[in-house]
Design a protein around this motif. Structure first.
Motif, PDB file in Angstrom:
ATOM      1  N   SER A 213       0.863  -1.222  -0.119  1.00 32.16           N
ATOM      2  CA  SER A 213      -0.172   0.025  -0.032  1.00 32.16           C
ATOM      3  C   SER A 213       0.673   1.120   0.164  1.00 32.16           C
ATOM      4  O   SER A 213       2.137   1.098   0.082  1.00 32.16           O
ATOM      5  CB  SER A 213      -0.810  -0.144   1.284  1.00 32.16           C
ATOM      6  OG  SER A 213      -0.082   0.271   2.415  1.00 32.16           O
ATOM      7  N   ALA A 214       0.034   2.376   0.079  1.00 34.94           N
ATOM      8  CA  ALA A 214       0.874   3.559   0.020  1.00 34.94           C
ATOM      9  C   ALA A 214       1.717   3.810   1.289  1.00 34.94           C
ATOM     10  O   ALA A 214       2.580   4.485   1.597  1.00 34.94           O
ATOM     11  CB  ALA A 214      -0.177   4.833  -0.072  1.00 34.94           C
ATOM     12  N   GLN A 215       1.249   3.201   2.260  1.00 37.01           N
ATOM     13  CA  GLN A 215       1.705   3.145   3.767  1.00 37.01           C
ATOM     14  C   GLN A 215       2.791   1.936   3.819  1.00 37.01           C
ATOM     15  O   GLN A 215       3.847   2.541   4.379  1.00 37.01           O
ATOM     16  CB  GLN A 215       0.681   2.891   4.740  1.00 37.01           C
ATOM     17  CG  GLN A 215      -0.504   4.030   4.793  1.00 37.01           C
ATOM     18  CD  GLN A 215      -0.262   4.662   6.266  1.00 37.01           C
ATOM     19  OE1 GLN A 215       0.485   4.153   6.959  1.00 37.01           O
ATOM     20  NE2 GLN A 215      -1.150   5.731   6.384  1.00 37.01           N
ATOM     21  N   ALA A 216       3.006   1.221   3.280  1.00 39.79           N
ATOM     22  CA  ALA A 216       3.797   0.070   3.478  1.00 39.79           C
ATOM     23  C   ALA A 216       4.241  -0.625   2.132  1.00 39.79           C
ATOM     24  O   ALA A 216       3.147  -1.218   1.730  1.00 39.79           O
ATOM     25  CB  ALA A 216       3.624  -0.771   4.683  1.00 39.79           C
ATOM     26  N   ALA A 217       5.266  -0.800   1.673  1.00 40.71           N
ATOM     27  CA  ALA A 217       5.604  -1.651   0.524  1.00 40.71           C
ATOM     28  C   ALA A 217       5.713  -3.123   0.752  1.00 40.71           C
ATOM     29  O   ALA A 217       5.727  -3.856  -0.282  1.00 40.71           O
ATOM     30  CB  ALA A 217       6.839  -0.939  -0.364  1.00 40.71           C
ATOM     31  N   ARG A 218       6.117  -3.361   2.035  1.00 44.17           N
ATOM     32  CA  ARG A 218       6.239  -4.750   2.235  1.00 44.17           C
ATOM     33  C   ARG A 218       5.872  -4.876   3.661  1.00 44.17           C
ATOM     34  O   ARG A 218       5.580  -4.047   4.671  1.00 44.17           O
ATOM     35  CB  ARG A 218       7.859  -5.095   2.297  1.00 44.17           C
ATOM     36  CG  ARG A 218       8.674  -4.232   3.306  1.00 44.17           C
ATOM     37  CD  ARG A 218       9.935  -4.718   3.336  1.00 44.17           C
ATOM     38  NE  ARG A 218      10.930  -4.242   4.299  1.00 44.17           N
ATOM     39  CZ  ARG A 218      10.880  -4.663   5.602  1.00 44.17           C
ATOM     40  NH1 ARG A 218      10.063  -5.578   5.853  1.00 44.17           N
ATOM     41  NH2 ARG A 218      11.559  -3.831   6.340  1.00 44.17           N
ATOM     42  N   PRO A 219       5.529  -6.203   4.252  1.00 43.73           N
ATOM     43  CA  PRO A 219       5.216  -6.449   5.653  1.00 43.73           C
ATOM     44  C   PRO A 219       6.030  -5.710   6.689  1.00 43.73           C
ATOM     45  O   PRO A 219       7.365  -5.896   6.516  1.00 43.73           O
ATOM     46  CB  PRO A 219       4.987  -7.972   5.654  1.00 43.73           C
ATOM     47  CG  PRO A 219       4.929  -8.487   4.107  1.00 43.73           C
ATOM     48  CD  PRO A 219       5.838  -7.568   3.424  1.00 43.73           C
ATOM     49  N   HIS A 220       5.634  -5.303   7.818  1.00 45.31           N
ATOM     50  CA  HIS A 220       6.448  -4.876   8.693  1.00 45.31           C
ATOM     51  C   HIS A 220       5.666  -5.343  10.096  1.00 45.31           C
ATOM     52  O   HIS A 220       4.472  -4.978  10.423  1.00 45.31           O
ATOM     53  CB  HIS A 220       6.376  -3.413   8.716  1.00 45.31           C
ATOM     54  CG  HIS A 220       7.158  -2.638   9.905  1.00 45.31           C
ATOM     55  ND1 HIS A 220       8.409  -2.071   9.540  1.00 45.31           N
ATOM     56  CD2 HIS A 220       6.965  -2.286  11.125  1.00 45.31           C
ATOM     57  CE1 HIS A 220       9.055  -1.573  10.823  1.00 45.31           C
ATOM     58  NE2 HIS A 220       8.099  -1.821  11.550  1.00 45.31           N
ATOM     59  N   VAL A 221       6.527  -6.216  10.901  1.00 41.62           N
ATOM     60  CA  VAL A 221       5.921  -6.560  12.305  1.00 41.62           C
ATOM     61  C   VAL A 221       6.522  -6.009  13.408  1.00 41.62           C
ATOM     62  O   VAL A 221       7.748  -5.944  13.284  1.00 41.62           O
ATOM     63  CB  VAL A 221       6.259  -8.236  12.019  1.00 41.62           C
ATOM     64  CG1 VAL A 221       5.807  -8.941  13.369  1.00 41.62           C
ATOM     65  CG2 VAL A 221       5.519  -8.978  10.695  1.00 41.62           C
ATOM     66  N   VAL A 222       5.883  -5.762  14.180  1.00 38.01           N
ATOM     67  CA  VAL A 222       6.555  -5.098  15.394  1.00 38.01           C
ATOM     68  C   VAL A 222       5.846  -6.350  16.764  1.00 38.01           C
ATOM     69  O   VAL A 222       4.681  -6.406  16.853  1.00 38.01           O
ATOM     70  CB  VAL A 222       5.866  -3.880  15.866  1.00 38.01           C
ATOM     71  CG1 VAL A 222       6.276  -3.483  17.358  1.00 38.01           C
ATOM     72  CG2 VAL A 222       6.170  -2.814  14.827  1.00 38.01           C
ATOM     73  N   VAL A 223       6.700  -6.898  17.368  1.00 45.28           N
ATOM     74  CA  VAL A 223       6.309  -7.902  18.286  1.00 45.28           C
ATOM     75  C   VAL A 223       6.439  -7.091  19.466  1.00 45.28           C
ATOM     76  O   VAL A 223       7.232  -6.382  19.859  1.00 45.28           O
ATOM     77  CB  VAL A 223       7.299  -9.324  18.387  1.00 45.28           C
ATOM     78  CG1 VAL A 223       6.883  -9.929  19.489  1.00 45.28           C
ATOM     79  CG2 VAL A 223       6.901  -9.862  17.141  1.00 45.28           C
ATOM     80  N   SER A 224       5.142  -7.225  20.558  1.00 51.03           N
ATOM     81  CA  SER A 224       5.372  -6.606  21.667  1.00 51.03           C
ATOM     82  C   SER A 224       5.446  -7.631  22.866  1.00 51.03           C
ATOM     83  O   SER A 224       4.966  -8.950  22.663  1.00 51.03           O
ATOM     84  CB  SER A 224       3.978  -5.957  21.859  1.00 51.03           C
ATOM     85  OG  SER A 224       2.813  -6.794  21.746  1.00 51.03           O
ATOM     86  N   GLY A 225       6.033  -7.167  24.051  1.00 49.52           N
ATOM     87  CA  GLY A 225       5.884  -8.198  25.107  1.00 49.52           C
ATOM     88  C   GLY A 225       6.579  -7.434  26.244  1.00 49.52           C
ATOM     89  O   GLY A 225       7.434  -6.453  26.342  1.00 49.52           O
ATOM     90  N   THR A 226       6.767  -8.527  27.430  1.00 49.70           N
ATOM     91  CA  THR A 226       7.552  -7.960  28.496  1.00 49.70           C
ATOM     92  C   THR A 226       8.620  -8.242  28.722  1.00 49.70           C
ATOM     93  O   THR A 226       9.202  -9.619  28.327  1.00 49.70           O
ATOM     94  CB  THR A 226       6.745  -8.507  29.899  1.00 49.70           C
ATOM     95  OG1 THR A 226       5.237  -8.170  29.980  1.00 49.70           O
ATOM     96  CG2 THR A 226       7.221  -7.948  31.258  1.00 49.70           C
TER      97      THR A 226
END
Length: 335
Positions: A213-226
């Motif tokens: 998309s216009a926002q992201a050309a490829r997947p972008h993963v942010v993993v969250s945790g403690t």
């Protein structure tokens, strides 16, 4: 500094957790001070959350709190983790983030979730029902349309000053969030709330389904945790106690309370049901000395292939908590 450890892009999600015996206002001031600390340590983003009617969380208005954080910092990106879109009208959300982006250009993130308020009473007060989350994809498209003018919004309505501004959007993976993020071509924020195996499956599905998309050309993963870090593994594990008990109390009593001191929790007489929930809440986190935490985090990043890690640690002991974030930043050399 442990220079042998791999560099990892680190960010922060602070939920403005209230502490037993302290006013909610103190939690909000702590959040702003924490953001300045995180900026000095080299963290990439600092996000705040949205909770309504929860005694253990002071952050009920994330865009207002994000404005305070952005005003108190100079470089770190500031955003929400997230605004729960089903609780709001997309136009209002667009206007709020438009104001933030206009005041703090190039620093604002728009993290969006699909959860609705926890109780029937709060949902009624917000004018929402449990089914509101089912319309998240539609609301998301409308919201993004107010920024890019793509025609997905009502043609006679314009969000000022949002229209034309570039505000990166992220989707929090609750429920079907991973699929919605992929279809919209947006970055994904995900945690192992239901176990790492399910998280990994959702990440794989997101990457396979992703549409540029216009926002992201490829997947972008942010993993969250403690992640809890201290001089010894025992001290690090002690940092987890307050949040674990609060989560266990929420599961067994239906209310998420302020954080209590670790000593009080450790000396508490728990029912079998409470004890089981408490022990469950202690699992699945990263805790240890700086080398131990850095190694475990690097392993998790390798398993997930994530682009970024969003640290979500809370604890009653503020000094120990801030030290934990410092030790983690020193150990992994944040990008």
């Amino acid at each position: 500094m442990t220079t042998a450890a791999p560099a990892i892009r680190l960010s922060v999600l602070d939920r403005s957790r209230t502490r037993q015996g302290k006013e909610p206002a103190q939690a909000l001031r702590d959040t702003v001070a924490f953001a300045r600390h995180a900026e000095q340590l080299g963290y990439h983003r600092f996000w705040v959350s949205e909770h309504h009617g929860v005694p253990g969380v002071a952050g009920s208005a994330p865009t207002v709190l994000a404005a305070a954080v952005a005003a108190a910092t100079t470089r770190i990106r500031v955003g929400t983790g997230g605004v729960m879109l089903p609780n709001h009208q997309p136009l209002v959300v667009a206007e709020q983030f438009g104001v933030l982006a206009a005041l703090f250009p190039g620093r604002i993130d728009m993290g969006l979730g699909r959860s609705v308020a926890f109780t029937d009473g709060v949902r009624r007060a917000l004018g929402r029902d449990k089914d509101a989350a089912d319309r998240f994809a539609e609301q998301l498209a409308e919201l993004l349309g107010y920024f890019d003018g793509s025609g997905r919004t009502r043609q006679d309505v314009h969000a000022r000053p949002a229209e034309g501004l570039d505000v990166p959007a992220f989707v929090l993976a609750t429920g079907a969030g991973a699929d919605i993020a992929a279809d919209a071509g947006l970055p994904l924020v995900i945690g192992a709330v239901r176990g790492e195996e399910r998280m990994l499956a959702a990440i794989d599905r997101y990457r396979a389904r992703f549409r540029p998309s216009a926002q992201a050309a490829r997947p972008h993963v942010v993993v969250s945790g403690t992640v809890a870090v201290a001089a010894t593994a025992e001290e690090a594990e002690r940092l987890l106690v307050a949040e674990a008990w609060s989560s266990a109390h929420a599961r067994t009593h239906g209310e998420f309370p302020p954080l209590a001191p670790a000593e009080e929790v450790l000396n508490r007489q728990m029912s079998p049901r409470e004890r089981a929930a408490y022990q469950q809440s202690l699992r699945g986190h990263i805790a240890g000395t700086p080398p131990q935490a850095a190694a475990r985090l690097a392993e998790l990043m390798a398993r997930t292939g994530a682009d970024e890690f969003l640290v979500t640690t809370s604890s009653y002991d503020r000094a120990a908590l801030l030290d934990s974030y410092r030790l983690l930043a020193e150990a992994v050399r944040p990008l």
